[in-house]
Design an enzyme around this catalytic site. Structure first.
Site, mmCIF file in Angstrom:
data_model
loop_
_atom_site.group_PDB
_atom_site.id
_atom_site.type_symbol
_atom_site.label_atom_id
_atom_site.label_comp_id
_atom_site.label_asym_id
_atom_site.label_seq_id
_atom_site.Cartn_x
_atom_site.Cartn_y
_atom_site.Cartn_z
ATOM 1 N N ALA A 61 -4.444 0.115 21.747
ATOM 2 C CA ALA A 61 -3.774 1.409 21.910
ATOM 3 C C ALA A 61 -2.347 1.319 22.434
ATOM 4 O O ALA A 61 -1.411 1.808 21.785
ATOM 5 C CB ALA A 61 -4.646 2.309 22.799
ATOM 6 N N ASP B 189 -9.089 3.718 24.066
ATOM 7 C CA ASP B 189 -8.129 4.216 23.090
ATOM 8 C C ASP B 189 -7.826 5.690 23.268
ATOM 9 O O ASP B 189 -6.808 6.188 22.779
ATOM 10 C CB ASP B 189 -8.658 3.949 21.680
ATOM 11 C CG ASP B 189 -8.790 2.454 21.429
ATOM 12 O OD1 ASP B 189 -9.814 1.884 21.861
ATOM 13 O OD2 ASP B 189 -7.869 1.863 20.853
HETATM 14 C C1 LIG Z 1 -5.917 -1.611 25.737
HETATM 15 S S1 LIG Z 1 -6.421 -0.689 24.395
HETATM 16 C C2 LIG Z 1 -7.375 -1.871 23.536
HETATM 17 C C3 LIG Z 1 -8.419 -1.202 22.723
HETATM 18 O O1 LIG Z 1 -8.017 -1.160 21.346
HETATM 19 C C4 LIG Z 1 -8.998 -1.837 20.607
HETATM 20 O O2 LIG Z 1 -9.182 -1.313 19.337
HETATM 21 P P1 LIG Z 1 -8.437 -2.017 18.075
HETATM 22 O O3 LIG Z 1 -8.535 -3.493 18.289
HETATM 23 O O4 LIG Z 1 -9.243 -1.518 16.883
HETATM 24 O O5 LIG Z 1 -7.031 -1.481 18.090
HETATM 25 C C5 LIG Z 1 -10.235 -1.692 21.437
HETATM 26 O O6 LIG Z 1 -10.772 -0.403 21.351
HETATM 27 C C6 LIG Z 1 -9.681 -1.983 22.793
HETATM 28 O O7 LIG Z 1 -10.457 -1.638 23.863
#
Ligand SMILES: CSC[C@H]1O[C@H](OP(=O)(O)O)[C@H](O)[C@@H]1O
EC number: 5.3.1.23
Length: 355
Positions: free
Chosen positions: A52, A241
């Site tokens: 995020a 997120d």
């Molecule tokens: C520090 S926010 C990280 C958060 O984002 C990840 O999702 P994605 O890899 O699909 O962007 C995941 O939900 C993490 O916890």
């Protein structure tokens, strides 16, 4: 590596924003350069850059670079094309609210300076993107300090997905708490869920921890309950997120299962949550859009497919953990405990601290 010795997820090379292609880690660490809103949007959608806060920083640079490009190439269509840039970035991924927070902040900066010569406006927007990036690292370090107070020397801490330096501009949110705990002298060890299907835990969290010699044990997603039942996990810390006004938490698919198991075993479940990730416009987690990603990601991994052709596939990339299962939110302005969340006082906390 940046000055802190941490991985530099995004770096400015003087004319473009470069970002680590996280699809290639840990085998290869390569940077991809982006110079427009569309190229950044494509990188976000393809998960070259993910996480995020990192998505928000990337989007800010996408807008700034679009302004630079348009001011030089087609100044007469600046407003029209800039609005197209906002649209393409907003459509890149739906769940992480940091994307929209960053776009709103860039749009506000644009409107505040709309009367200036385009070259000056582009410079102001580029500086805003630089500021967002620098602020993110400072915020993560503050969050890390607060979160480190919740961990004891010797704690074995489970995390899901990657909420590390790679998910941010640096230091990380959940992994930033681990780094800060280690910096404070606490000998913690990390258990990383592999986090199917994109394997952010196996590929990214494990890599970050190994790079910095923070003890890390990789487990498959179906092992966390077993380890908890055997008393081998002392705490859970994850990223997020989007958090709704009532404290419901959207995070990587599988987080809800971990939260239910943690509750069952009386293990604290903490969420590292920058204020920019709290969406007060949503009363509950029911309103959080959940991204459905391509079926290809579930069929196998990269060129190795194990599911039979023709099988139906679901691939929701996030789930929602109800506030009642959240022990505390850890923010850069302090810790929000479960009572505050379930009493509905998160709104007051955010309004008090959000500048
Ligand atoms: C520090 S926010 C990280 C958060 O984002 C990840 O999702 P994605 O890899 O699909 O962007 C995941 O939900 C993490 O916890």
């Amino acid at each position: 590596m940046n000055r802190d010795g941490h991985v530099e997820t995004l770096r400015w090379n003087g004319r473009e924003i470069e970002m680590i292609d996280q699809r290639l880690l840990p085998a290869r660490k390569e940077y991809v350069a982006c110079n427009s809103a569309r190229s950044v949007a494509d990188a976000i959608r393809a998960m070259v850059v993910r996480g995020a806060p990192a998505i928000g920083v990337a989007a800010a640079y996408g807008i700034a670079l679009e302004a630079v490009r348009l001011s030089e190439e087609i100044p007469s269509r600046f407003t029209e094309k800039m609005n197209d840039g906002f649209t393409v970035l907003a459509a890149s991924r739906p769940t992480a609210v940091n994307l929209f927070w960053a776009l709103d902040r860039m749009k506000k900066r644009w409107s505040e300076n709309s009367g200036r010569p385009l070259a000056d406006l582009a410079s102001i927007l580029l500086q805003e993107a630089h500021d967002i990036r620098a602020e993110d690292i400072r915020i993560n370090r503050k969050m890390g300090q607060y979160g480190a107070t919740l961990l004891k020397d010797g704690d074995r801490v489970l995390t899901h997905c990657n909420a590390g330096a790679l998910a941010t501009a640096g230091h990380g949110t959940a992994l930033g708490i681990f780094r800060s705990a280690v910096e404070s002298g606490k000998r913690i060890s990390v258990y990383a869920d592999e986090t199917r299907p994109f394997l952010q835990g196996a590929r990214l969290t494990a890599w970050e921890m190994v790079q910095e010699n923070i003890p890390v044990t990789l487990i498959t997603d179906n092992m966390s309950g077993y380890l908890m039942s055997r008393g081998e996990i002392d705490a859970v810390v994850v990223g997020t997120d989007r958090v709704a006004a009532n404290g419901d938490v959207a995070n990587k698919i599988g987080t809800y299962m971990v939260a239910v198991l943690a509750k069952r075993h009386n293990i604290p479940f903490y969420v590292a949550c920058p204020l920019s990730t709290i969406d007060l416009s949503l009363a509950t987690g029911n309103g959080i859009p959940i991204e459905e990603r391509p079926a290809e990601e579930v069929k196998g991994f990269r060129n190795c497919h194990w599911a039979p052709e023709g099988v139906a596939i679901r691939n929701p990339a996030f789930d929602v953990t109800p506030a009642e299962l959240v022990t505390a939110l850890i923010t850069e302005k302090g810790i929000v405990d479960n009572k505050t969340l379930t009493d509905g006082d998160l709104v007051g906390f955010v309004k008090k601290h959000r500048s």
